[in-house]
Enzyme design. Structure first.
Site, PDB file in Angstrom:
ATOM      1  N   LYS A  29       0.771  -1.204   0.080  1.00 29.17           N
ATOM      2  CA  LYS A  29      -0.147   0.101   0.098  1.00 29.17           C
ATOM      3  C   LYS A  29       0.944   1.285  -0.010  1.00 29.17           C
ATOM      4  O   LYS A  29       2.038   1.105  -0.084  1.00 29.17           O
ATOM      5  CB  LYS A  29      -1.063  -0.015   1.293  1.00 29.17           C
ATOM      6  N   LYS A  87      -7.391  -5.710  -2.479  1.00 33.08           N
ATOM      7  CA  LYS A  87      -8.193  -5.157  -1.507  1.00 33.08           C
ATOM      8  C   LYS A  87      -8.717  -3.795  -1.900  1.00 33.08           C
ATOM      9  O   LYS A  87      -7.996  -2.916  -2.423  1.00 33.08           O
ATOM     10  CB  LYS A  87      -7.484  -4.982  -0.221  1.00 33.08           C
TER      11      LYS A  87
HETATM   12  O1  LIG Z   1      -3.950  -3.698   6.269  1.00 35.64           O
HETATM   13  C1  LIG Z   1      -3.584  -3.210   7.371  1.00 35.64           C
HETATM   14  C2  LIG Z   1      -3.261  -1.850   7.637  1.00 35.64           C
HETATM   15  O2  LIG Z   1      -1.990  -1.481   6.953  1.00 35.64           O
HETATM   16  C3  LIG Z   1      -3.048  -1.584   9.128  1.00 35.64           C
HETATM   17  O3  LIG Z   1      -2.527  -0.519   9.575  1.00 35.64           O
HETATM   18  P1  LIG Z   1      -2.179  -0.028  10.915  1.00 35.64           P
HETATM   19  O4  LIG Z   1      -1.814  -1.540  11.842  1.00 35.64           O
HETATM   20  O5  LIG Z   1      -1.059   0.773  10.938  1.00 35.64           O
HETATM   21  O6  LIG Z   1      -3.450   0.599  11.150  1.00 35.64           O
END
Ligand SMILES: O=C[C@H](O)COP(=O)(O)O
Length: 251
Positions: A29, A87
């Site tokens: 991401k 996703k």
């Molecule tokens: O898909 C998972 C996310 O990247 C969660 O990120 P985070 O744990 O920093 O909220």
């Protein structure tokens, strides 16, 4: 429970690869473009090449608008680039009907190209803050559109967490609805080690994390640390063992 870790670059994915034995899915991401911000196709490809072949790569298509054609084309880009979990963050969908329309297009675009790829419809635990579809609507949206998984994350990364917005008993309902629809249930949103007991007990299939495995617990300024991934995994395994023992003792 599978562990999905979200690096934001090829460099971080290489660090994830060092901890590959402790994780199950590497999720590409671009956090500076949003909670489920999409990264470039060449980054997905390079990350696919950098992590062991037996670890699936997931890619986020973005915090998407209600534009089914645009989103379907972006999803095809992600699967062509080597991701096998696709996703989609249904940020701009205000009704379940809009969300189903978007996800149907994604499912068709992805599965026409690669039938074994998994499509994940993601909503937001803090949907009330951004005006998108209700978290508990996600399993039905995913079912009606032919997705493989329903997910929740948080849209606004301001330190509030999954359970601040959707308490464990409501997350349990989310998981139950997903399972009744034959879907995987994925949960994320500044999840910490302290949340793993509840996530295990309610039967979560995939937990997604970034901040918890970054130095200083900071998903923006910290970098993913292989030893934190290993420690997070050790806690997951401990909770899994304890849960299995308590289920066995109760039966
Ligand atoms: O898909 C998972 C996310 O990247 C969660 O990120 P985070 O744990 O920093 O909220």
């Amino acid at each position: 429970m599978l562990l999905l870790i979200s690096p934001d670059s090829v460099e971080e994915a290489i660090d994830c690869a060092k901890a590959a034995e402790y994780l199950d899915i590497v999720d590409v991401k671009k956090p500076d473009e949003g909670s489920l911000g999409a990264n470039f196709p060449w980054v997905i490809r390079e990350i696919r090449d950098a992590v062991p072949a037996d670890k699936p790569v997931s890619a986020t298509v973005g915090d998407v608008p209600y534009k089914p054609g645009t989103v379907a084309q972006a999803a095809l880009g992600a699967v062509v680039s080597g991701a096998t979990y696709i996703k989609v963050g249904l940020y701009g969908c205000t009704t379940p009907e809009q969300a189903v329309e978007v996800m149907r297009g994604v499912v068709r675009a992805v599965k026409d190209h690669r039938p074994d790829a998994l499509v994940v419809a993601s909503g937001y635990a803090d949907a009330h803050r951004i005006g998108c579809v209700n978290p508990l609507a996600l399993p039905d949206i995913a079912r009606r559109s032919g997705c493989d998984a329903a997910m929740l994350d948080t849209a606004i990364k301001d330190g509030t967490r999954l359970f601040d917005h959707v308490p464990p008993d409501v997350c349990a309902q989310f998981v139950r609805l997903a399972h009744e629809a034959d879907l995987l249930a994925a949960l994320a949103g500044s999840v910490k080690v302290a949340d793993l007991g509840a996530l295990t007990r309610i039967g979560t299939d995939i937990v997604g994390v970034r901040g918890a495995v970054c130095e200083g617990g900071d998903r923006n300024t910290g970098r993913i640390q292989p030893q934190l991934v290993a420690a997070f995994r050790a806690e997951m395994d401990r909770h899994a063992r304890e849960h299995a023992a308590s289920v066995a003792a109760a039966s």
